[in-house]
Design an enzyme around this catalytic site. Structure first.
Site, PDB file in Angstrom:
ATOM      1  N   VAL A   1     -17.777   3.686  -3.517  1.00  0.00           N
ATOM      2  CA  VAL A   1     -18.409   2.379  -3.271  1.00  0.00           C
ATOM      3  C   VAL A   1     -19.789   2.549  -2.630  1.00  0.00           C
ATOM      4  CG1 VAL A   1     -18.171   0.142  -2.132  1.00  0.00           C
ATOM      5  CG2 VAL A   1     -16.128   1.324  -2.948  1.00  0.00           C
TER       6      VAL A   1
ATOM      7  N   LYS B   1       0.856  -1.186   0.000  1.00  0.00           N
ATOM      8  CA  LYS B   1       0.000   0.000   0.000  1.00  0.00           C
ATOM      9  C   LYS B   1       0.887   1.230   0.000  1.00  0.00           C
ATOM     10  CE  LYS B   1      -4.538   0.741   0.375  1.00  0.00           C
ATOM     11  NZ  LYS B   1      -5.635  -0.104  -0.075  1.00  0.00           N
TER      12      LYS B   1
ATOM     13  N   GLY C   1     -19.167   7.369  -0.797  1.00  0.00           N
ATOM     14  CA  GLY C   1     -18.185   7.670  -1.830  1.00  0.00           C
ATOM     15  C   GLY C   1     -18.350   6.756  -3.024  1.00  0.00           C
TER      16      GLY C   1
ATOM     17  N   GLY D   1     -20.845   6.060   4.697  1.00  0.00           N
ATOM     18  CA  GLY D   1     -19.871   6.458   3.681  1.00  0.00           C
ATOM     19  C   GLY D   1     -20.505   6.360   2.308  1.00  0.00           C
TER      20      GLY D   1
HETATM   21  P1  NAD Z   1     -14.273   7.487  -1.109  1.00  0.00           P
HETATM   22  O1  NAD Z   1     -13.130   8.332  -0.688  1.00  0.00           O
HETATM   23  O2  NAD Z   1     -14.810   7.630  -2.489  1.00  0.00           O
HETATM   24  O3  NAD Z   1     -15.507   7.694  -0.107  1.00  0.00           O
HETATM   25  C1  NAD Z   1     -15.417   7.617   1.274  1.00  0.00           C
HETATM   26  C2  NAD Z   1     -16.611   8.373   1.853  1.00  0.00           C
HETATM   27  O4  NAD Z   1     -16.640   8.149   3.267  1.00  0.00           O
HETATM   28  C3  NAD Z   1     -16.526   9.882   1.631  1.00  0.00           C
HETATM   29  O5  NAD Z   1     -17.746  10.358   1.094  1.00  0.00           O
HETATM   30  C4  NAD Z   1     -16.266  10.424   3.057  1.00  0.00           C
HETATM   31  O6  NAD Z   1     -16.833  11.716   3.259  1.00  0.00           O
HETATM   32  C5  NAD Z   1     -16.956   9.374   3.905  1.00  0.00           C
HETATM   33  N1  NAD Z   1     -16.522   9.334   5.309  1.00  0.00           N
HETATM   34  C6  NAD Z   1     -15.271   9.472   5.815  1.00  0.00           C
HETATM   35  N2  NAD Z   1     -15.308   9.353   7.160  1.00  0.00           N
HETATM   36  C7  NAD Z   1     -16.605   9.101   7.506  1.00  0.00           C
HETATM   37  C8  NAD Z   1     -17.283   8.864   8.721  1.00  0.00           C
HETATM   38  N3  NAD Z   1     -16.631   8.861   9.885  1.00  0.00           N
HETATM   39  N4  NAD Z   1     -18.617   8.643   8.687  1.00  0.00           N
HETATM   40  C9  NAD Z   1     -19.295   8.648   7.523  1.00  0.00           C
HETATM   41  N5  NAD Z   1     -18.699   8.865   6.323  1.00  0.00           N
HETATM   42  C10 NAD Z   1     -17.383   9.099   6.315  1.00  0.00           C
HETATM   43  O7  NAD Z   1     -13.833   5.967  -0.813  1.00  0.00           O
HETATM   44  P2  NAD Z   1     -14.377   4.639  -1.490  1.00  0.00           P
HETATM   45  O8  NAD Z   1     -13.579   4.320  -2.677  1.00  0.00           O
HETATM   46  O9  NAD Z   1     -15.869   4.684  -1.588  1.00  0.00           O
HETATM   47  O10 NAD Z   1     -13.951   3.563  -0.380  1.00  0.00           O
HETATM   48  C11 NAD Z   1     -14.674   3.431   0.834  1.00  0.00           C
HETATM   49  C12 NAD Z   1     -13.971   2.396   1.707  1.00  0.00           C
HETATM   50  O11 NAD Z   1     -13.887   1.158   0.991  1.00  0.00           O
HETATM   51  C13 NAD Z   1     -12.513   2.736   2.088  1.00  0.00           C
HETATM   52  O12 NAD Z   1     -12.225   2.200   3.359  1.00  0.00           O
HETATM   53  C14 NAD Z   1     -11.699   2.021   1.030  1.00  0.00           C
HETATM   54  O13 NAD Z   1     -10.397   1.754   1.472  1.00  0.00           O
HETATM   55  C15 NAD Z   1     -12.510   0.771   0.871  1.00  0.00           C
HETATM   56  N6  NAD Z   1     -12.327   0.098  -0.412  1.00  0.00           N
HETATM   57  C16 NAD Z   1     -12.565   0.739  -1.576  1.00  0.00           C
HETATM   58  C17 NAD Z   1     -12.383   0.084  -2.785  1.00  0.00           C
HETATM   59  C18 NAD Z   1     -12.653   0.747  -4.120  1.00  0.00           C
HETATM   60  O14 NAD Z   1     -12.644   0.039  -5.135  1.00  0.00           O
HETATM   61  N7  NAD Z   1     -12.916   2.023  -4.203  1.00  0.00           N
HETATM   62  C19 NAD Z   1     -11.954  -1.249  -2.788  1.00  0.00           C
HETATM   63  C20 NAD Z   1     -11.735  -1.899  -1.576  1.00  0.00           C
HETATM   64  C21 NAD Z   1     -11.921  -1.199  -0.378  1.00  0.00           C
END
Ligand code: NAD
Length: 359
Positions: A184, A80, A182, A180
């Protein structure tokens, strides 16, 4: 921080500090374990409160990637990268190109891509400096945003959890809380609403909440008490350590299944969830969709093959849930056992010398 002790504790191979004085790039790359092959893992950008916090995050997340790759049956190790900076204000072409040049120096020991705070578009610049990136936008030869297949994997985990817990995997009328919204989380919301679930959402970003509630007609929750909401499924799709000693007794869900990495503050949280009869879908299996997509890219991307592999998360978890009951072992602990078994199997096979220089 005692860095070597931290590496020893988690079994890390390498921790690399990358600094570029011209762009101000401060990036840390952690390579956890390359037993199975080159390390694969995203690059996170975050305004860490301290260097120790950034190192700790890189160490934790890269360890998780080893488990994720092994559990997904991939021949990749775990790594990472984290860039210390504010994703809203600090992104520049030069910063990402500098990151790309440092990545290139690792000569394929680590392959990276998007993660929290970064997007495929950011790496278009880095791609001009390195071969070792995946998840670029389709126009640049990548497989595109991984959010879609990650969300599919989360849905497969939710369905497997419902089937195991209630005997059928329909989301119709089920209450799902998504934390969250975002890349996903908002797609999980879209799929769950489409499947007839009652969905409640929370995000610390009011704009994200506004967009999702307006688009899907779902109810917003207070982000600071979201984990206490009564529901069938709690889907953490934001930051890690959401199941911790402070809230584990207060959770009022039947199932935890979401995309966030490192959802358990420590492994004993899984034991407590089991004792409380809350079914936990281990994070590194549930959220493997994005990894399966980018790993497929390295084989010459086939969208159908990648989707098929992600759909397999359902059967994998159903088997894990049943085995967990049969052995009286928490799902997270059983998942770690499977990872160990895979690493051992691979090592035992690779004792055989093939005469080829590549392995
Ligand atoms: P992202 O950055 O697009 O979205 C994350 C969202 O979470 C944001 O809208 C942020 O405002 C919100 N957030 C942060 N802290 C928060 C809290 N305390 N309470 C509520 N909301 C909060 O990220 P993503 O790509 O959607 O990924 C989300 C999670 O899934 C992360 O932990 C990431 O590591 C994991 N993940 C993502 C992927 C991927 O393909 N994108 C793959 C595996 C794991």
């Amino acid at each position: 921080m005692d860095i070597f002790e931290a590496m020893r504790r988690r079994g890390h191979e390498q921790l690399i500090f990358n600094f570029d004085k011209a762009t101000g790039l401060r990036a840390i790359i952690a390579i956890h374990d390359t037993t199975l092959g080159p390390a694969l893992g995203g690059c996170r950008m975050w305004p860490y409160s301290s260097e120790d916090a950034a190192i700790e995050d890189a160490l934790r997340l890269s360890e998780g990637m080893t488990y994720k790759s092994a559990a997904a049956g991939l021949d990749h190790g775990g790594g990472k990268a984290v860039i210390i900076g504010n994703p809203a204000t600090d992104k520049t072409e030069a910063l990402f190109r500098a990151f790309g040049r440092f990545l290139e120096t690792l000569n394929g020991r680590f392959v990276s891509g998007e993660d929290m705070g970064t997007q495929g578009e950011d790496f278009v610049h880095a791609h001009r400096e390195t071969h070792y990136l995946v998840g670029l936008p389709e126009a640049y030869g990548g497989s595109g945003d991984t959010g879609e297949l990650t969300a599919l994997g989360v849905m497969q985990a939710i369905r497997a959890g419902l089937r195991h817990k209630f005997g059928q995997d329909s989301l119709e009328g089920r209450r799902i809380v998504v934390q969250g919204l975002g890349k996903v989380g908002r797609r999980v919301v879209a799929r769950a609403v489409g499947a007839g679930a009652e969905v409640l959402v929370a995000d610390i970003d009011p704009q994200a909440v506004g967009t999702v509630t307006a688009e899907f007609g779902v109810e917003p929750l207070d982000p600071w008490s979201v984990d206490e909401t009564a529901c069938d499924v709690f889907a953490p799709c934001a930051l890690g350590q959401v199941i911790n000693p402070e809230n584990v007794e207060r959770l009022r869900c039947a199932i935890v299944a979401g995309s966030a990495n490192n959802q358990l503050a420590d492994e004993s949280m899984g034991d407590r969830l089991r004792e409380r009869q809350i079914l936990y879908a281990p994070d590194f299996i549930t959220n493997a969709g994005g990894l399966l997509q980018v790993a497929d890219e390295l084989e010459g991307f086939s969208p159908d093959r990648a989707r098929h592999r992600v759909e397999g998360i359902y059967d994998f978890l159903l088997t894990l849930f049943r085995e967990s009951d049969a052995r009286g072992l928490a799902t997270n602990r059983l998942a770690l056992t499977l990872v160990e078994e895979r690493l051992e199997l691979y090592q035992s096979i690779h004792r055989i010398y093939t005469g080829s220089s590549s392995r």
